[in-house]
Write a protein that holds these residues in place. Structure first.
Motif: not given
Length: 96
Positions: A23-38
């Motif tokens: 879960d901690r690998d998921v972030f939100r960009m300023n636009s609200g779109n999710p991103m996944l840091s692997l």
């Protein structure tokens, strides 16, 4: 497809090809779109275009339809292994 659902679908498929995500690998960009840091240098974005997007080893953007998370996972897995070759050794080493 909802963007959060696209990330969850990708996480499930990545787990199937032995790429761990938390879960901690998921972030939100300023636009609200999710991103996944692997891994270092390996981040997967989703957006309104309903695609997964990541930078490949050639430093070019790679796009894959969010309707095919299994296909995206198969493309991302080798990049993950390339960037995290000693991942298992880190956890087997034990506490510092």
């Amino acid at each position: 497809m909802i963007r959060d659902e696209a990330i969850e679908n990708l996480r499930r498929e990545l787990k199937g090809v032995e790429v761990p995500t938390e879960d901690r690998d998921v972030f939100r960009m300023n636009s609200g779109n999710p991103m996944l840091s692997l891994a270092p240098g390996l981040v997967v974005w989703t957006g309104l275009m309903r695609v997964y997007r990541w930078a490949g080893p050639d430093r070019r953007w790679h796009l894959h339809p969010a309707s095919d998370p299994a296909g995206a996972a198969r493309l991302i897995a080798p990049l993950y292994l390339e960037r995290m070759p000693d991942f298992d050794q880190v956890f087997q080493a034990g506490p510092l």
